[in-house]
Design a protein around this motif. Structure first.
Motif, PDB file in Angstrom:
ATOM      1  N   ILE A 215       5.840  11.979  -1.359  1.00 62.74           N
ATOM      2  CA  ILE A 215       6.472  11.298  -2.490  1.00 62.74           C
ATOM      3  C   ILE A 215       5.926   9.879  -2.623  1.00 62.74           C
ATOM      4  O   ILE A 215       5.639   9.403  -3.725  1.00 62.74           O
ATOM      5  CB  ILE A 215       8.002  11.297  -2.319  1.00 62.74           C
ATOM      6  N   ALA A 216       5.736   9.221  -1.477  1.00 66.43           N
ATOM      7  CA  ALA A 216       5.170   7.872  -1.513  1.00 66.43           C
ATOM      8  C   ALA A 216       3.803   7.908  -2.195  1.00 66.43           C
ATOM      9  O   ALA A 216       3.516   7.090  -3.073  1.00 66.43           O
ATOM     10  CB  ALA A 216       5.052   7.315  -0.101  1.00 66.43           C
ATOM     11  N   LEU A 217       3.011   8.892  -1.819  1.00 64.52           N
ATOM     12  CA  LEU A 217       1.674   9.004  -2.417  1.00 64.52           C
ATOM     13  C   LEU A 217       1.749   9.234  -3.914  1.00 64.52           C
ATOM     14  O   LEU A 217       0.994   8.650  -4.678  1.00 64.52           O
ATOM     15  CB  LEU A 217       0.893  10.147  -1.758  1.00 64.52           C
ATOM     16  N   ARG A 218       2.697  10.070  -4.316  1.00 64.65           N
ATOM     17  CA  ARG A 218       2.826  10.370  -5.742  1.00 64.65           C
ATOM     18  C   ARG A 218       3.217   9.120  -6.535  1.00 64.65           C
ATOM     19  O   ARG A 218       2.811   8.942  -7.663  1.00 64.65           O
ATOM     20  CB  ARG A 218       3.835  11.490  -5.928  1.00 64.65           C
ATOM     21  N   PHE A 219       4.009   8.238  -5.908  1.00 64.32           N
ATOM     22  CA  PHE A 219       4.517   7.111  -6.668  1.00 64.32           C
ATOM     23  C   PHE A 219       3.631   5.878  -6.615  1.00 64.32           C
ATOM     24  O   PHE A 219       3.871   4.935  -7.346  1.00 64.32           O
ATOM     25  CB  PHE A 219       5.961   6.783  -6.253  1.00 64.32           C
TER      26      PHE A 219
END
Lengths: 298, 267
Positions: free
Chosen positions: B162-166
């Motif tokens: 999720i961190a990567l996506r955001f």
């Protein structure tokens, strides 16, 4: 058959300070009772703070009522062991498309829901393909969501809900952050799902033009439904809507003003075609050449 | 400048590297990074260079995408190279004041620079050819044995993905906030480094605020889509090793053996 049945629902937002003392309680919903028929297209209108978003979150157990019951396909949202089944039945699409897409590739995002409910791998692929083509986004399956427009992202989010095979989709202002084209795309998609797949749609919006095409409109104010009926019934009551600080579609407003000025026009005009049909005979009767306008618009 | 960080930006083309199992790519990146530090012999670095650029060619990711990540570490690179260059004792070439440049310093600085650059290139290559979800799956399955020691592997993997996506979304947001503040007279461009850093502080509040709001929204959206942790979850793209993955492991072992063996070269 009723898919959603809410009876005497109360819901409060409680704000607490650091010591967990109650600072402020706002009654978001008070004594709300309504039911929604399976397969219908329902629009919920209301100004900010009328409780429409709170209502939406009741329908899949994101909000649990303080008092009263919400039944989704016969299941009480209070039953924790049924929660996953309820969320599978009533999918939800939110306002901001960026904040509900989890994966970095469109098809993986659509697969997220089915993965969570333990669908076998081959079946996930089938569902992903079916739901992406249902919203017309199959060509974008390998794209990154960051490269899509707002309307496309929102359609991906709808596909993500579709992949869980819901009986009902609750859309909480899905078009609020979109441009007019994106809005049209999303609305067309939602209507198609309603018509072709028979999915119940609960659409929360403040665009009156979107509400015109619904089967039924529920107007909310201060945490309870105050008006309930077909678009024609609701939009004939212009004064009441205005009292709730809501507007009516432009055409309806024009017809209403003309009627108030003394022209014999029937109540609850919803589309431009209807208004034209009403106006032409009047113009002809008064000696003007009304036909040219009628011909051009048809 | 803020868009230059490529971490977490998947580049969608079809290549051998893209099709490799994410566990292979993770292990490969680790092996490559470690191999850079086990040796400092020139032939070994030639081998590493050949392997890295060969892999980049194979991945069909345009070279400029891979080097984008370098801009973000430029300052770090300059600092560490100059430290090595000026503060290494040995045979001096020339000195300016208390700074002296030595042969040892030059060679250390070059190695340090090359190591850092390769490190970033290799990890960019991995993230550009692996979707964050695959990455998560790879980590989750590759480190699954840690579950026995009650490490929440699935949760950590999910948080990472999720961190990567955001990252790109928050970068865009930062840009927007910067523009909004510039429009009201904020100045991010002029002044020295400290003044520039100070000018960034007012960015943090709105950025964090919106990040928290997004996090709350996302948590709700995930819950609405029946997310309830790793238990009872199936996979859309389950991982299983193909023949090419086994071959890749074999090549990796050969490469590492060669790199390690280079320590025993006489020069």
């Amino acid at each position: 058959m009723k898919i959603i049945d809410a009876a005497h629902v109360f819901f409060d937002y409680v704000r607490r300070d650091e010591n967990d003392n109650i600072e402020e309680v706002s009654h978001a919903l008070s004594d709300l009772s309504l039911s929604i028929e399976k397969g219908s297209f329902v629009c919920v209108l209301g100004h900010n703070g009328s409780g429409k978003s709170t209502f939406a979150k009741l329908l899949n157990g994101l909000n649990i009522p303080r008092e009263g019951t919400v039944l989704v396909a016969g299941m009480d949202t209070r039953q924790e062991d049924k929660l996953l089944q309820i969320r599978e039945t009533a999918g939800m699409v939110f306002q901001n498309p960026d904040n509900q897409i989890i994966a970095n590739v469109v098809e993986e995002d659509v697969g997220f829901g089915p993965e969570n409910i333990g669908v076998p791998t081959e079946e996930i692929w089938r569902r992903v393909e079916a739901s992406l083509s249902a919203v017309g986004m199959l060509a974008y399956r390998l794209k990154s969501p960051n490269r899509l427009s707002g309307g496309q992202k929102q359609r991906v989010a709808i596909a993500g809900v579709m992949a869980m095979k819901p009986a009902c989709i609750v859309l909480d202002e899905p078009t609020a952050m979109l441009d007019p084209n994106g809005r049209k795309d999303v609305m067309r998609t939602v209507h198609e799902l309603n018509r072709r797949e028979g999915i119940t749609i609960v659409h929360i919006t403040h665009y009156m033009e979107e509400a015109v095409e619904a089967d039924r409109i529920i107007v909310m104010d201060q945490g309870r439904p105050v008006m309930d009926g077909t678009p024609r019934e609701i939009f004939s009551r212009v004064e009441e809507l205005k009292a709730l600080s809501l507007c009516v579609p432009q055409v309806t407003e024009l017809a209403y003003e003309l009627r108030k000025a003394g022209m014999p026009i029937s109540q609850g005009i919803l589309t431009r075609e209807e208004l034209v049909k009403e106006l032409c005979p009047l113009l002809r009767a008064s000696g003007h050449e009304g036909n040219t306008y009628a011909k051009r618009t048809r | 400048m803020l868009r230059d960080i490529t971490i977490g930006q998947y580049y969608p083309v079809d290549s051998v590297i893209h099709r490799l199992d994410p566990r292979v790519k993770l292990a490969g990146t680790m092996v490559f990074l470690i191999s850079l530090f086990v040796t400092s012999k020139l032939p070994a670095y030639l081998l590493a260079t050949g392997v890295l650029f060969g892999l980049i060619r194979l991945s069909r990711v345009p070279f400029r995408f891979i080097t984008k990540g370098l801009k973000a570490i430029m300052i770090l690179l300059v600092i560490s190279v100059s430290f090595n260059l000026f503060l290494t004792t040995g045979t001096p070439i020339f000195r300016i004041g208390f700074l002296q440049i030595t042969w040892e310093g030059i060679s250390l600085a070059v190695f340090m620079g090359v190591r850092l650059i390769y490190l970033v290139l290799a990890s960019s290559l991995m993230t550009l050819t692996t979707t964050p979800n695959q990455l998560t799956d790879g980590l989750e399955k590759g480190l699954g044995f840690l579950n026995r020691f009650s490490v929440p592997v699935h949760e950590i993997a999910m948080m990472m993905s999720i961190a990567l996506r955001f990252i790109p979304i928050l970068i865009e947001e930062t840009d927007k906030i910067m523009k909004a503040q510039t429009a009201r007279g904020a100045d991010f461009e002029s002044g020295n480094l400290i003044q520039k850093a100070k000018a960034m502080v007012p960015l943090l509040v709105p950025l964090f605020l919106s990040a928290f709001r997004r996090a709350a929204d996302l948590a709700m959206a995930m819950e609405a889509r029946c997310y309830h942790g790793g238990a009872g979850r199936t996979k859309m793209k389950p991982l299983h090793y193909e023949k090419r993955d086994k071959n890749a492991y074999l090549l990796m072992a050969v490469y590492f053996a060669l790199m390690a063996a280079s320590r025993f070269l006489p020069f």
